[in-house]
Scaffold this active site. Structure first.
Site, short mmCIF file in Angstrom:
data_model
loop_
_atom_site.label_atom_id
_atom_site.label_comp_id
_atom_site.label_asym_id
_atom_site.label_seq_id
_atom_site.Cartn_x
_atom_site.Cartn_y
_atom_site.Cartn_z
N ASP A 39 0.82 -1.22 0.00
CA ASP A 39 0.00 0.00 0.00
C ASP A 39 0.85 1.26 0.00
OD1 ASP A 39 -2.84 -1.24 1.89
OD2 ASP A 39 -2.38 -1.19 -0.24
N LYS A 119 -13.99 -27.75 -22.34
CA LYS A 119 -13.24 -27.59 -21.08
C LYS A 119 -12.70 -26.16 -21.07
CE LYS A 119 -9.86 -29.73 -18.07
NZ LYS A 119 -8.97 -28.62 -17.78
N CYS A 405 25.83 -34.88 -9.55
CA CYS A 405 26.56 -34.91 -8.28
C CYS A 405 27.89 -35.65 -8.45
CB CYS A 405 25.73 -35.58 -7.19
SG CYS A 405 25.54 -37.36 -7.37
N CYS A 426 20.43 -41.84 -10.69
CA CYS A 426 21.47 -41.70 -9.69
C CYS A 426 20.96 -42.48 -8.48
CB CYS A 426 21.64 -40.22 -9.33
SG CYS A 426 22.74 -39.97 -7.93
S1 IVH Z 1 -16.01 -31.48 -14.89
C1 IVH Z 1 -14.64 -34.01 -10.96
N1 IVH Z 1 -16.45 -29.84 -16.84
O1 IVH Z 1 -11.33 -28.57 -15.34
C2 IVH Z 1 -14.13 -32.99 -11.88
N2 IVH Z 1 -14.54 -29.43 -15.50
O2 IVH Z 1 -9.34 -30.65 -14.68
C3 IVH Z 1 -15.21 -32.65 -12.81
N3 IVH Z 1 -13.27 -27.47 -16.15
O3 IVH Z 1 -11.52 -28.41 -11.84
C4 IVH Z 1 -14.84 -31.53 -13.63
N4 IVH Z 1 -14.54 -26.87 -17.84
O4 IVH Z 1 -12.08 -26.34 -13.16
C5 IVH Z 1 -15.64 -30.15 -15.82
N5 IVH Z 1 -17.02 -28.50 -18.62
C6 IVH Z 1 -16.21 -28.77 -17.60
C7 IVH Z 1 -15.07 -27.99 -17.30
C8 IVH Z 1 -14.26 -28.36 -16.23
C9 IVH Z 1 -13.45 -26.57 -17.14
C10 IVH Z 1 -12.14 -27.45 -15.19
C11 IVH Z 1 -12.61 -27.46 -13.76
C12 IVH Z 1 -11.98 -28.66 -13.14
C13 IVH Z 1 -10.86 -28.93 -14.07
C14 IVH Z 1 -10.51 -30.39 -14.03
#
Ligand code: IVH
Length: 677
Positions: A39, A119, A405, A426
């Site tokens: 800050d 995803k 090492c 190692c």
């Molecule tokens: S299902 C039990 N669906 O990916 C876990 N995850 O690698 C079920 N994520 O922590 C996850 N899109 O943050 C699911 N359509 C989707 C998703 C998704 C992004 C992320 C989520 C999760 C991570 C898992």
């Protein structure tokens, strides 16, 4: 230098300080100054900007997003752990995924209905609604305990604060991914490396007014805790919550069978770059929730879902050098130092070469022009060499026979593949300072002791300064010395002290995993902890005269094979390891392993199966036994409580042995009766 220039320079310095600390806090999760110090710098810059308005035309406070660092979020245990996903990279992995599901569920040829969703590459969060009212909002944290970021999540307008429908379950937990759109990110580019970091940084700010300034969005993707359960399928769940006001991804779809999966995966891959958010693959989930429940989870990820990643991004560069890295198990990994190149938005200057065989197979040399690829968070790999660009003077790369090492390295003979291992190792253990350093990094990691504020970089720093040489040193740190280091202040030292003290109390399974015996991952550590129960029993392994007898007993445990037993024997045959582990134990409070379900139908019972079942696969039977508190053994001994005999090809010898030991023997149907009683 004139006065104006001096003021500009002073301002530039302050802004770059703030940027550095923002980066440490938001991107590296490694704050190095206190809130108050931060800050003070901010105030100085603000005062200058107020006095000399011309400063605002350049990099100004307003352009630096983020308020004072803070790690004062309240920690809250998740109602249900937030797991990760297993990854699939090619068609074959998806075929395997489908096959495993069918085997587990004992299905024949019918295709299981899957639901596919993009995803999203963002930050996961979970929202808890009680009687329709948003009462909790947590970050993922370590998956078991999250941080209370409710106020920040509430700044996202499209997250319902109250669900209006009468049909909403009393308790409803919605899992979602929070992100910043690509276009919006362009405005924040200067302060963050990528949209994901920006979203994470913004969500973890103490001041939610600051969060509110950032255009966060989200997609709801999953169901956490629910009471009563009113949903039937993932697809139907998402459709319903979308009616209740949640944002769901429009590209989600029901698919069946490998051909449909491939077709849809390719289609989305093609339109991927046109979307306003980053996606790194598609998640495929078993659609029916009852089947998801039956499939259950492994220790980190559900069996009912996988993330099918898009193919990695590629780039061409030149190898400047090949160096060796030593892992915590002594594995020597060659790494190519390359001319920095951007691959999928990230600057890459290292690429793994895996092992000696890989280098000779691809004849990779220093000076070569190569193609590299980066998939997800993993370290980029060298794909191929462009021989046409090779200079005549180039020499074959000679793989060093010694560790960094100085000790000789060895290739082991693998019992499982009956071949010599491709990896050189190692064998010096803690006597090799390169291995010791990596072992320490493993010990403090999330899945092990989970010491907040003691990340890899800090371990490197403390190791170089000889503050820590072996695990027990972590708990004997001289905080006065740390305080004197640049970048450390009262607050950060206090926080470190707190988290180290907290991690002293640890359950036996985590402890076993933490000490880093080769081939003993989280799953095996749990099996061993369930066998030993207390640290005092585990310590019996340290005495040579007890060891072989104990190891003999371990063979009975389902999941523990000769590879693991040899590795445990190897680890404890080393006097130095024993001394190091004993010193560590003396610093800790290791509590007994408790089986999660002590009221289960098979609590404390040791069970074995022989013969195939009609209604259920062996994996499902094992999983049900474990979730009911039982342990599955792999061989008959007097410790066994129950032998369950399936109709298809049971082993006569096992039944005879069990009869001789007067062990209770039941049929598949009798087992279901116990389960349903
Ligand atoms: S299902 C039990 N669906 O990916 C876990 N995850 O690698 C079920 N994520 O922590 C996850 N899109 O943050 C699911 N359509 C989707 C998703 C998704 C992004 C992320 C989520 C999760 C991570 C898992």
């Amino acid at each position: 230098m004139n006065n104006k220039q001096k003021i500009i320079n002073q301002h530039i310095k302050l802004i770059s300080e703030l940027k550095k600390h923002n980066n440490l806090y938001f991107n590296q999760d490694n704050p190095q100054i206190s809130d108050a110090d931060y800050d003070r710098i901010k105030l100085k810059a603000l005062e200058l900007e107020k006095k000399y308005p011309y400063l605002k035309s350049q990099d100004s406070i307003e352009k630096i997003v983020g308020t004072s660092p803070s790690n004062k979020f309240r920690k809250i245990k998740h109602l249900i752990p937030m797991l990760s996903l297993s990854n699939s990279f090619e068609k074959k992995d998806m075929v395997d995924f489908l096959k495993k599901i069918k085997n587990f569920l004992n299905l024949n040829n019918e295709n299981v209905e899957l639901f596919s969703e993009p995803k999203i590459d963002g930050i996961s969060a979970t929202l808890v609604y009680e009687n329709g009212l948003l009462t909790k909002g947590l970050s993922r944290g370590d998956g078991l305990v999250g941080e209370d970021i409710l106020n920040n999540l509430k700044t996202i307008k499209s997250i319902p604060k109250k669900i209006q429908s009468k049909l909403v379950p009393e308790l409803l937990e919605i899992r979602c991914e929070v992100y910043i759109g690509k276009k919006d990110f362009n405005k924040l580019k200067e302060s963050f490396a990528n949209p994901r970091n920006a979203a994470g940084g913004s969500l973890r700010q103490k001041n939610s007014n600051e969060t509110a300034k950032i255009p966060l969005r989200y997609f709801a993707y999953g169901l956490g805790a629910v009471e009563p359960q009113t949903f039937d399928r993932q697809s139907e769940f998402l459709k319903t919550i979308s009616k209740w006001g949640f944002v769901i991804n429009p590209l989600s779809k029901i698919v069946k069978g490998i051909d449909e999966i491939e077709k849809q995966h390719q289609q989305i891959d093609q339109i991927r770059s046109s979307l306003d958010y980053d996606i790194d693959g598609l998640v495929y989930k078993v659609n029916k929730l009852t089947l998801q429940k039956r499939l259950g989870n492994t220790s980190n990820s559900p069996r009912w879902a996988t993330a099918y990643k898009f193919s990695a991004e590629k780039a061409i560069t030149v190898i400047k050098d090949i160096i060796m890295q030593v892992g915590r198990t002594g594995a020597i990994t060659p790494v190519a130092k390359v001319d920095p190149v951007t691959v999928g938005g990230v600057i890459v200057s290292n690429a793994t070469l895996h092992n000696e065989d890989e280098i000779s197979r691809k004849d990779i040399r220093i000076g070569d022009t190569i193609s590299i690829q980066r998939a997800g968070d993993v370290i980029p790999q060298v794909l191929s060499v462009d021989i046409s660009k090779r200079k005549k003077t180039s020499n074959k790369f000679i793989f060093p026979s010694k560790c960094l090492c100085g000790a000789e390295t060895k290739k082991e003979f693998s019992e499982s593949s009956k071949k010599e291992d491709a990896v050189r190792r190692c064998t010096k253990g803690y006597d090799c300072k390169f291995i010791a350093r990596e072992k320490l990094k493993h010990i403090v990691s999330k899945e092990a002791f989970n010491v907040d504020g003691l990340g890899k970089k800090v371990v490197d720093q403390f190791f170089d300064l000889k503050f820590i040489k072996e695990p027990s040193d972590i708990f004997k740190l001289d905080y006065k010395k740390i305080m004197k280091l640049e970048g450390w202040g009262n607050l950060s030292v206090e926080n470190l002290k707190k988290s180290i003290n907290k991690s002293k109390v640890i359950q036996l399974d985590r402890f076993i995993y933490s000490i880093g015996i080769r081939h003993i991952g989280q799953e095996n550590a749990k099996i061993l902890a369930a066998f030993f129960i207390s640290i005092n029993e585990f310590k019996k392994l340290f005495k040579t005269k007890n060891r072989s007898k104990i190891l003999e007993n371990l063979i009975e445990l389902d999941g523990i094979g000769m590879t693991q037993i040899k590795s445990i024997d190897n680890f404890f045959s080393n006097e130095k390891n024993i001394k190091i582990i004993e010193d560590l134990i003396n610093q800790l409070n290791i509590y007994r392993y408790s089986i999660i379900n002590s009221n289960g139908k098979f609590s404390n019972k040791k069970i074995m199966f022989t013969g195939g079942f009609e209604k259920m696969s062996r994996s499902e039977a094992k999983s049900i036994t474990e979730s009911n508190g039982g342990k599955v053994l792999g061989s008959v001994s007097k410790k066994l409580d129950l032998l369950i005999v399936g109709d298809s090809k049971p082993t006569k010898k096992k039944i005879d042995q069990a009869k001789a030991l007067k062990i209770k023997i039941i049929t598949e149907n009798e087992w279901y009766k116990i389960l349903n009683s």
